[in-house]
Design a protein around this motif. Structure first.
Motif, PDB file in Angstrom:
ATOM      1  N   MET A   1       4.156 -25.445-123.818  1.00  0.00           N
ATOM      2  CA  MET A   1       3.323 -26.366-124.590  1.00  0.00           C
ATOM      3  C   MET A   1       4.076 -26.825-125.815  1.00  0.00           C
ATOM      4  SD  MET A   1      -0.343 -25.659-126.414  1.00  0.00           S
ATOM      5  CE  MET A   1       0.415 -24.697-127.709  1.00  0.00           C
ATOM      6  N   THR A   2       4.066 -28.108-126.086  1.00  0.00           N
ATOM      7  CA  THR A   2       4.647 -28.636-127.301  1.00  0.00           C
ATOM      8  C   THR A   2       3.590 -28.619-128.387  1.00  0.00           C
ATOM      9  OG1 THR A   2       6.112 -30.059-126.022  1.00  0.00           O
ATOM     10  CG2 THR A   2       5.799 -30.607-128.338  1.00  0.00           C
ATOM     11  N   ALA A   3       3.886 -27.912-129.481  1.00  0.00           N
ATOM     12  CA  ALA A   3       2.900 -27.814-130.557  1.00  0.00           C
ATOM     13  C   ALA A   3       2.738 -29.175-131.216  1.00  0.00           C
ATOM     14  CB  ALA A   3       3.345 -26.766-131.573  1.00  0.00           C
ATOM     15  N   THR A   4       1.514 -29.632-131.346  1.00  0.00           N
ATOM     16  CA  THR A   4       1.237 -30.906-131.994  1.00  0.00           C
ATOM     17  C   THR A   4       0.082 -30.725-132.962  1.00  0.00           C
ATOM     18  OG1 THR A   4      -0.291 -31.542-130.237  1.00  0.00           O
ATOM     19  CG2 THR A   4       1.992 -32.265-130.002  1.00  0.00           C
ATOM     20  N   ALA A   5       0.139 -31.504-134.044  1.00  0.00           N
ATOM     21  CA  ALA A   5      -0.960 -31.450-135.006  1.00  0.00           C
ATOM     22  C   ALA A   5      -2.191 -32.088-134.379  1.00  0.00           C
ATOM     23  CB  ALA A   5      -0.554 -32.212-136.263  1.00  0.00           C
ATOM     24  N   PRO A   6      -3.386 -31.560-134.642  1.00  0.00           N
ATOM     25  CA  PRO A   6      -4.587 -32.159-134.066  1.00  0.00           C
ATOM     26  C   PRO A   6      -4.768 -33.577-134.561  1.00  0.00           C
ATOM     27  CG  PRO A   6      -5.150 -30.534-135.739  1.00  0.00           C
ATOM     28  CD  PRO A   6      -3.681 -30.417-135.508  1.00  0.00           C
ATOM     29  N   ARG A   7      -5.324 -34.423-133.705  1.00  0.00           N
ATOM     30  CA  ARG A   7      -5.572 -35.793-134.088  1.00  0.00           C
ATOM     31  C   ARG A   7      -6.648 -35.847-135.168  1.00  0.00           C
ATOM     32  NH1 ARG A   7      -5.577 -38.644-128.117  1.00  0.00           N
ATOM     33  NH2 ARG A   7      -3.398 -38.256-127.673  1.00  0.00           N
ATOM     34  N   GLU A   8      -6.645 -36.944-135.922  1.00  0.00           N
ATOM     35  CA  GLU A   8      -7.657 -37.121-136.965  1.00  0.00           C
ATOM     36  C   GLU A   8      -9.044 -37.074-136.341  1.00  0.00           C
ATOM     37  OE1 GLU A   8      -8.719 -37.326-140.788  1.00  0.00           O
ATOM     38  OE2 GLU A   8      -6.664 -37.358-140.068  1.00  0.00           O
ATOM     39  N   GLU A   9      -9.861 -36.146-136.745  1.00  0.00           N
ATOM     40  CA  GLU A   9     -11.169 -35.976-136.144  1.00  0.00           C
ATOM     41  C   GLU A   9     -12.184 -36.887-136.831  1.00  0.00           C
ATOM     42  OE1 GLU A   9     -10.875 -31.316-134.813  1.00  0.00           O
ATOM     43  OE2 GLU A   9     -11.922 -31.878-136.638  1.00  0.00           O
ATOM     44  N   GLN A  10     -13.144 -37.306-136.051  1.00  0.00           N
ATOM     45  CA  GLN A  10     -14.234 -38.081-136.604  1.00  0.00           C
ATOM     46  C   GLN A  10     -15.077 -37.163-137.483  1.00  0.00           C
ATOM     47  OE1 GLN A  10     -15.996 -41.027-134.492  1.00  0.00           O
ATOM     48  NE2 GLN A  10     -14.040 -41.676-133.684  1.00  0.00           N
ATOM     49  N   LEU A  11     -15.685 -37.729-138.498  1.00  0.00           N
ATOM     50  CA  LEU A  11     -16.476 -36.928-139.413  1.00  0.00           C
ATOM     51  C   LEU A  11     -17.738 -36.376-138.763  1.00  0.00           C
ATOM     52  CD1 LEU A  11     -16.210 -38.980-142.730  1.00  0.00           C
ATOM     53  CD2 LEU A  11     -15.099 -36.812-142.163  1.00  0.00           C
ATOM     54  N   TRP A  12     -18.289 -37.122-137.774  1.00  0.00           N
ATOM     55  CA  TRP A  12     -19.540 -36.719-137.149  1.00  0.00           C
ATOM     56  C   TRP A  12     -19.374 -36.650-135.643  1.00  0.00           C
ATOM     57  CZ3 TRP A  12     -23.488 -35.274-140.308  1.00  0.00           C
ATOM     58  CH2 TRP A  12     -23.381 -35.655-141.653  1.00  0.00           C
ATOM     59  N   SER A  13     -20.181 -35.788-135.045  1.00  0.00           N
ATOM     60  CA  SER A  13     -20.132 -35.623-133.596  1.00  0.00           C
ATOM     61  C   SER A  13     -21.557 -35.468-133.085  1.00  0.00           C
ATOM     62  CB  SER A  13     -19.306 -34.383-133.229  1.00  0.00           C
ATOM     63  OG  SER A  13     -19.273 -34.177-131.847  1.00  0.00           O
ATOM     64  N   ARG A  14     -21.841 -36.047-131.906  1.00  0.00           N
ATOM     65  CA  ARG A  14     -23.176 -35.944-131.331  1.00  0.00           C
ATOM     66  C   ARG A  14     -23.193 -34.854-130.266  1.00  0.00           C
ATOM     67  NH1 ARG A  14     -27.440 -38.947-132.051  1.00  0.00           N
ATOM     68  NH2 ARG A  14     -26.228 -40.663-132.970  1.00  0.00           N
ATOM     69  N   CYS A  15     -24.138 -33.944-130.376  1.00  0.00           N
ATOM     70  CA  CYS A  15     -24.240 -32.828-129.434  1.00  0.00           C
ATOM     71  C   CYS A  15     -24.624 -33.334-128.051  1.00  0.00           C
ATOM     72  CB  CYS A  15     -25.274 -31.822-129.935  1.00  0.00           C
ATOM     73  SG  CYS A  15     -25.613 -30.488-128.759  1.00  0.00           S
ATOM     74  N   ALA A  16     -23.926 -32.865-127.040  1.00  0.00           N
ATOM     75  CA  ALA A  16     -24.238 -33.261-125.662  1.00  0.00           C
ATOM     76  C   ALA A  16     -25.516 -32.622-125.167  1.00  0.00           C
ATOM     77  CB  ALA A  16     -23.084 -32.876-124.738  1.00  0.00           C
ATOM     78  N   GLY A  17     -25.954 -31.548-125.837  1.00  0.00           N
ATOM     79  CA  GLY A  17     -27.157 -30.855-125.397  1.00  0.00           C
ATOM     80  C   GLY A  17     -28.446 -31.422-125.966  1.00  0.00           C
ATOM     81  N   CYS A  18     -28.486 -31.586-127.297  1.00  0.00           N
ATOM     82  CA  CYS A  18     -29.723 -32.028-127.944  1.00  0.00           C
ATOM     83  C   CYS A  18     -29.600 -33.377-128.621  1.00  0.00           C
ATOM     84  CB  CYS A  18     -30.180 -30.986-128.954  1.00  0.00           C
ATOM     85  SG  CYS A  18     -29.046 -30.774-130.353  1.00  0.00           S
ATOM     86  N   ALA A  19     -28.414 -33.976-128.585  1.00  0.00           N
ATOM     87  CA  ALA A  19     -28.145 -35.305-129.158  1.00  0.00           C
ATOM     88  C   ALA A  19     -28.200 -35.310-130.680  1.00  0.00           C
ATOM     89  CB  ALA A  19     -29.095 -36.357-128.589  1.00  0.00           C
ATOM     90  N   SER A  20     -28.204 -34.133-131.302  1.00  0.00           N
ATOM     91  CA  SER A  20     -28.192 -34.084-132.769  1.00  0.00           C
ATOM     92  C   SER A  20     -26.858 -34.594-133.294  1.00  0.00           C
ATOM     93  CB  SER A  20     -28.411 -32.647-133.264  1.00  0.00           C
ATOM     94  OG  SER A  20     -29.680 -32.165-132.892  1.00  0.00           O
ATOM     95  N   LEU A  21     -26.893 -35.263-134.436  1.00  0.00           N
ATOM     96  CA  LEU A  21     -25.675 -35.718-135.078  1.00  0.00           C
ATOM     97  C   LEU A  21     -25.194 -34.609-136.013  1.00  0.00           C
ATOM     98  CD1 LEU A  21     -23.966 -38.290-135.028  1.00  0.00           C
ATOM     99  CD2 LEU A  21     -25.156 -39.044-137.092  1.00  0.00           C
ATOM    100  N   LEU A  22     -23.993 -34.123-135.780  1.00  0.00           N
ATOM    101  CA  LEU A  22     -23.501 -32.932-136.468  1.00  0.00           C
ATOM    102  C   LEU A  22     -22.263 -33.265-137.286  1.00  0.00           C
ATOM    103  CD1 LEU A  22     -23.734 -30.533-133.407  1.00  0.00           C
ATOM    104  CD2 LEU A  22     -25.418 -30.720-135.263  1.00  0.00           C
ATOM    105  N   TYR A  23     -22.154 -32.672-138.458  1.00  0.00           N
ATOM    106  CA  TYR A  23     -20.957 -32.814-139.272  1.00  0.00           C
ATOM    107  C   TYR A  23     -19.819 -32.060-138.586  1.00  0.00           C
ATOM    108  CZ  TYR A  23     -18.048 -32.917-143.488  1.00  0.00           C
ATOM    109  OH  TYR A  23     -17.027 -33.127-144.387  1.00  0.00           O
ATOM    110  N   ARG A  24     -18.751 -32.754-138.324  1.00  0.00           N
ATOM    111  CA  ARG A  24     -17.692 -32.202-137.470  1.00  0.00           C
ATOM    112  C   ARG A  24     -17.090 -30.914-138.041  1.00  0.00           C
ATOM    113  NH1 ARG A  24     -16.482 -30.777-132.931  1.00  0.00           N
ATOM    114  NH2 ARG A  24     -14.310 -30.764-132.356  1.00  0.00           N
ATOM    115  N   LYS A  25     -16.884 -30.870-139.357  1.00  0.00           N
ATOM    116  CA  LYS A  25     -16.292 -29.664-139.941  1.00  0.00           C
ATOM    117  C   LYS A  25     -17.240 -28.472-139.807  1.00  0.00           C
ATOM    118  CE  LYS A  25     -13.079 -31.742-143.230  1.00  0.00           C
ATOM    119  NZ  LYS A  25     -12.693 -31.853-144.656  1.00  0.00           N
TER     120      LYS A  25
END
Length: 582
Positions: A1-25
């Motif tokens: 595996m080539t080590a790579t820095a994680p891509r810039e993450e979005q600030l918010w993410s929507r849960c696939a289970g309950c559709a709640s909008l969650l703060y990514r951190k």
């Protein structure tokens, strides 16, 4: 595996289970588990390792293998293009990351699959890397922890990907013999060839909360059976209720549970001395020795006067292999063998009609014969479930294999199945684990095993009877990781591309002989087996005797070692060599 820095993450993410909008951190701090509903999001392999292992202890194992496209596979895209895209999108070399590390101070070898890479599919490179991780565990005398996430075997590598189920299973068997712990952690999703091999034949099987596991996927089961699936079907809790996993673990508790299990193992008695493993053969050795015993002189009665069967279009061969008049296992038991005495039952409550087996004679020698049974009429096919074995069928076969080993009888298997039973009840009874145990047992069975693909050799249901010292194949039989129709439905726009998929899969006897999956092709009469069953039986009998007799002189320990060597060579290095031969 080539080590790579994680891509810039979005600030918010929507849960696939309950559709709640969650703060990514916040979600990341909660190990990617939704704080509202408990939905466990899928993790990539690098993040999974970060959560599990002790800081500073991770040492990645090499992951660069020769580039290989063994089948020159093309659907709507050439296979190499798909690999390039997966590498660019994930930063990984392949669909698994292997490493050594410590968990709570306990040394382990790990293989962590990544579903983002072509659905975590099991190809030759993935099988090779996991096998190397298991061999590293054997060398270091440490436990092996497998984290699975896969849709199944990799279609673009055909039957060679199917062989990886046996290759990795025999590495698990070597660890078992050495008294070293093996643990698999099922994550969402784990299906197909991975579920039916190393995901379920380890000492301990844990399921992460929310994980799904099964041999056949829900969509396939619905399409085939036309039935609605039970609530929570194939989920971790379903698996626990049906006795298929040791425990269901929340992600936040997984590291602690692994630490406790590893500590208990370390506190036990010292492990036994390991069985010396066979190093992968050199390129020259791979080309010179494809089987468990030296190649025998060609017999024109077996392989035809020219030594090579006539070339037939792959789709025509598929239809020939499925012809309702084609001889079945019971037909061959009547025409090839003598004095067959059928044995019934798995001793656990069922007797699957799709598997027949028992004691017979072949030229005066007693053998254990086990095979799939289809039928010729619609009524017979329905009664035999079209040759698709249930878990009880695989367990019946397993019982007869072990009985043969205790009695010192060679095992002959006759493979003719579109695949294992994909029904709801089969999943409830542990179809994946039943297949996995057969594959693992065959890798260590101390008696000769000779397999013949007589009609259809479909996926893990076929491999459950085909991990053998020698694999023969009738000229108009087929052997594949998936049916052409299934492959077309996934990789092409629709199922009408099945003939094209059949050609791409390289599923015919001549193709598989060139790839080394099959040791010998048994020629059929000029028309086909169903037009002259007597002549076909005569040729099959000659082939069985010619291949079985040399195996009878091989000591059991040597037999097992050479069988393992045969399947160990189905790794990425071998594929690279084979690909260069065309």
């Amino acid at each position: 595996m080539t080590a790579t820095a994680p891509r810039e993450e979005q600030l918010w993410s929507r849960c696939a289970g309950c559709a709640s909008l969650l703060y990514r951190k916040r979600l990341r701090r909660n190990l990617d588990v939704c704080p509202e509903c408990g939905e466990h999001a899928r993790l990539g392999a690098p993040e999974r390792l970060r959560q599990l292992v002790d800081p500073g202890s991770l040492s990645l194992l090499p992951d660069r293998l020769p580039e290989a496209d063994p089948l020159d596979f093309v659907d709507v895209l050439p296979y190499p293009h798909r690999l390039t895209g997966a590498r660019a999108s994930t930063g990984l070399a392949e669909g698994v990351v292997c490493a050594t590390a410590t968990i709570g101070g306990h040394p382990v070898a790990l293989a962590v699959m990544d579903f983002r890479f072509l659905g975590g599919s099991l190809g030759c490179a993935v099988g090779e890397l996991i096998t190397r991780a298991a061999e590293r565990a054997l060398d270091d005398r440490t436990p092996l922890v497998l984290i699975t996430a896969s849709g199944g075997a990799r279609m673009q590598e055909g039957a060679l990907s199917l062989m990886q189920m046996a290759t990795v299973s025999q590495a698990i068997a070597a660890l078992r013999e050495a008294g070293l712990l093996t643990v698999s952690v099922l994550t969402d999703p784990t299906y197909g060839g991975v579920a039916a091999s190393f995901a379920t034949n380890t000492d301990l099987v844990l399921a992460e909360s929310g994980a799904r596991m099964g041999f056949a996927g829900p969509r396939v089961i619905r399409q085939i059976t036309g039935r609605a699936l039970p609530e929570g079907f194939q989920t971790a809790d379903f698996l626990l209720r049906h006795g298929q996993v040791d425990m269901v673990v929340q992600r936040r508790s997984l590291r602690g549970r692994l630490m406790a299990l590893l500590a208990a193992t370390r506190a036990g008695r010292p492990a036994r001395s390991p069985v010396p493993r066979q190093e992968p053969a050199s390129h020259r050795e791979r080309l010179a020795d494809d089987g468990a015993v030296p190649a025998r002189p060609r017999d024109p009665a077996v392989e035809g006067d020219a030594g090579t069967p006539a070339v037939r279009d792959a789709w025509d061969t598929v239809r020939m292999a499925r012809h309702p008049g084609r001889p079945t296992t019971l037909d061959y038991l009547d025409s090839v063998f003598d004095g067959f005495v059928e044995l019934h039952g798995d001793r656990l409550g069922a007797d699957c009609p799709a598997i027949v087996g028992g004691v017979a004679r072949l030229a005066g020698r007693h053998v254990m014969v086990i095979g799939h049974q289809k039928g010729h009429t619609t009524a017979e096919l329905v009664a035999r479930n079209f040759g698709m074995a249930s878990p009880s069928g695989h367990r019946k076969a397993l019982r007869l294999m072990r009985l043969a080993a205790r009695l010192g009888l060679p095992v002959v298997t006759l493979v003719d199945t579109p695949g294992a039973d994909p029904g709801v009840s089969a999943e409830e009874q542990g179809q994946a684990a039943a297949i996995a145990e057969n594959i693992l047992t065959l890798t260590v069975l101390p008696t000769p095993v000779l397999a013949v693909i007589t009609g259809e050799g479909g996926s893990g249901g076929a491999l459950a009877l085909a991990v053998a010292d020698r694999v023969l194949m009738l000229e108009n039989a087929v052997y594949s990781v998936i049916s052409p129709e299934g492959c077309a439905a996934i990789l092409w726009p629709d199922r009408s591309a099945a003939p094209q998929a059949a050609r791409a899969l390289r599923l015919t006897a001549p193709d598989l002989r060139r790839l080394g999956v099959v040791d010998e092709v048994v020629s059929e009469p000029s028309s086909a087996a169903h037009d002259d069953p007597a002549e076909t039986a005569h040729r099959l009998r000659a082939a069985l005797l010619a291949n079985l007799l040399p195996l009878l002189d091989v000591p059991p320990a040597m037999l097992v070692r050479l069988r393992r060597q045969r399947f160990r060579r189905f790794g990425a290095n071998r594929v690279g060599v084979r690909a260069g031969l065309r």
